[in-house]
Design a protein around this motif. Structure first.
Motif, PDB file in Angstrom:
ATOM      1  N   SER B  31      -2.925 -39.015   0.610  1.00  0.00           N
ATOM      2  CA  SER B  31      -3.531 -37.693   0.607  1.00  0.00           C
ATOM      3  C   SER B  31      -4.483 -37.600  -0.574  1.00  0.00           C
ATOM      4  O   SER B  31      -4.364 -38.371  -1.542  1.00  0.00           O
ATOM      5  CB  SER B  31      -2.477 -36.583   0.514  1.00  0.00           C
ATOM      6  OG  SER B  31      -1.879 -36.550  -0.770  1.00  0.00           O
ATOM      7  N   GLN B  33      -6.536 -34.569  -3.004  1.00  0.00           N
ATOM      8  CA  GLN B  33      -6.726 -33.155  -3.297  1.00  0.00           C
ATOM      9  C   GLN B  33      -7.993 -32.957  -4.124  1.00  0.00           C
ATOM     10  O   GLN B  33      -8.392 -33.828  -4.882  1.00  0.00           O
ATOM     11  CB  GLN B  33      -5.540 -32.607  -4.111  1.00  0.00           C
ATOM     12  CG  GLN B  33      -4.214 -32.602  -3.363  1.00  0.00           C
ATOM     13  CD  GLN B  33      -3.454 -33.878  -3.552  1.00  0.00           C
ATOM     14  OE1 GLN B  33      -3.415 -34.443  -4.630  1.00  0.00           O
ATOM     15  NE2 GLN B  33      -2.827 -34.352  -2.476  1.00  0.00           N
ATOM     16  N   THR B  48      -6.383 -29.889   0.333  1.00  0.00           N
ATOM     17  CA  THR B  48      -5.738 -31.197   0.496  1.00  0.00           C
ATOM     18  C   THR B  48      -6.208 -31.782   1.818  1.00  0.00           C
ATOM     19  O   THR B  48      -6.215 -31.086   2.833  1.00  0.00           O
ATOM     20  CB  THR B  48      -4.209 -31.059   0.529  1.00  0.00           C
ATOM     21  OG1 THR B  48      -3.761 -30.505  -0.704  1.00  0.00           O
ATOM     22  CG2 THR B  48      -3.558 -32.411   0.730  1.00  0.00           C
ATOM     23  N   VAL B  50      -5.546 -35.176   4.400  1.00  0.00           N
ATOM     24  CA  VAL B  50      -4.544 -36.228   4.610  1.00  0.00           C
ATOM     25  C   VAL B  50      -4.929 -37.224   5.694  1.00  0.00           C
ATOM     26  O   VAL B  50      -4.420 -38.333   5.719  1.00  0.00           O
ATOM     27  CB  VAL B  50      -3.149 -35.642   4.937  1.00  0.00           C
ATOM     28  CG1 VAL B  50      -2.614 -34.860   3.767  1.00  0.00           C
ATOM     29  CG2 VAL B  50      -3.183 -34.792   6.184  1.00  0.00           C
ATOM     30  N   GLU B  92      -3.041 -39.408  -3.961  1.00  0.00           N
ATOM     31  CA  GLU B  92      -1.645 -39.834  -3.966  1.00  0.00           C
ATOM     32  C   GLU B  92      -1.570 -41.219  -3.338  1.00  0.00           C
ATOM     33  O   GLU B  92      -2.017 -41.424  -2.200  1.00  0.00           O
ATOM     34  CB  GLU B  92      -0.775 -38.862  -3.172  1.00  0.00           C
ATOM     35  CG  GLU B  92       0.699 -39.265  -3.124  1.00  0.00           C
ATOM     36  CD  GLU B  92       1.548 -38.370  -2.241  1.00  0.00           C
ATOM     37  OE1 GLU B  92       0.972 -37.605  -1.456  1.00  0.00           O
ATOM     38  OE2 GLU B  92       2.790 -38.457  -2.329  1.00  0.00           O
TER      39      GLU B  92
END
Lengths: 113, 111
Positions: B31, B33, B48, B50, B92
């Motif tokens: 993901s 952001q 966000t 994904v 992430e």
């Protein structure tokens, strides 16, 4: 609107002293994080915490750092023996689910003299 | 070594202009952001993304996640002085609850 709170807003300490930075995450959130930002530099991940244990930590998060969730609302970062280079803004964040939407607190500015 | 490279570092434009900020990496993120940070405050989440190729719009802001989930862009249409601030991307890796921030793009929109 619920928000993450942090205390104190500014902490001044002498080198070698222990400090505890406190955070109150958003109440129904399950994941908690600490980040730091040295002045003029990027935000750096320190640690994530879930289900009462550390989920992930970075190379920065060495033995002088520890985290704790002492009760149902607080999340703390302890720095055991502060060094000059620990001076930075420390941000707490929380999310309901794993990381997709992290909400940051206003930060604690730590100054080590 | 920067895991996430943001460009440009600084951007100064006139009100009404369009701009794009880029966030690039050689790593694949589960993901990504985008945040905005004001001086002395914590980052505030904007969006966000994904899914590879995902596009999200937030009023005048358009966010895109690359097909390979290695890069992202933020496009602002008709920038306003209120858009002035530091824009940060954060990725992430895996689902390991570990996040890496870019160095940020400092945007200044002049009236």
């Amino acid at each position: 609107e619920p928000e993450v709170t942090q205390t104190p807003s500014h902490q001044v300490t002498q080198m070698g002293q222990e400090v505890i930075l406190r955070c109150v995450p958003i109440s129904n959130h399950l994941y908690f994080y600490w980040y730091r930002q040295i002045l003029g530099q990027k935000v750096e991940f320190l640690v994530s915490f879930y289900n009462n244990e550390i989920s992930e930590k970075s190379e920065i998060f060495d033995d002088q750092f520890s985290v704790e969730r002492p009760d149902g609302s607080n999340f703390t970062l302890k720095i055991r023996s502060t060094k000059l280079e620990d001076s930075a803004m420390y941000f707490c964040a929380s999310s309901a689910l794993g990381g997709n939407e992290q909400f940051f607190g206003p930060g604690t500015r730590l100054t080590v003299l | 070594t920067q895991l996430l490279e943001q460009s440009p570092q600084f951007l100064s434009i006139q009100e009404g202009e369009n701009l794009t900020v880029y966030c690039n990496s050689s790593s694949v993120f589960s993901s990504l952001q985008w945040y905005r940070q004001e001086p002395g405050e914590g980052p505030v989440l904007l969006v966000t993304v994904v899914t590879g190729g995902e596009v999200k719009k937030l009023k005048r802001l358009t966010f895109q996640f690359g097909d390979a989930r290695k890069d992202s862009s933020l496009h602002i249409t008709a920038a306003q002085p209120g858009d002035t601030g530091l824009y940060l991307c954060a990725g992430e890796l895996g689902n390991f609850n570990k996040f890496y921030f870019g160095s940020g793009t400092k945007l200044n929109v002049k009236p």
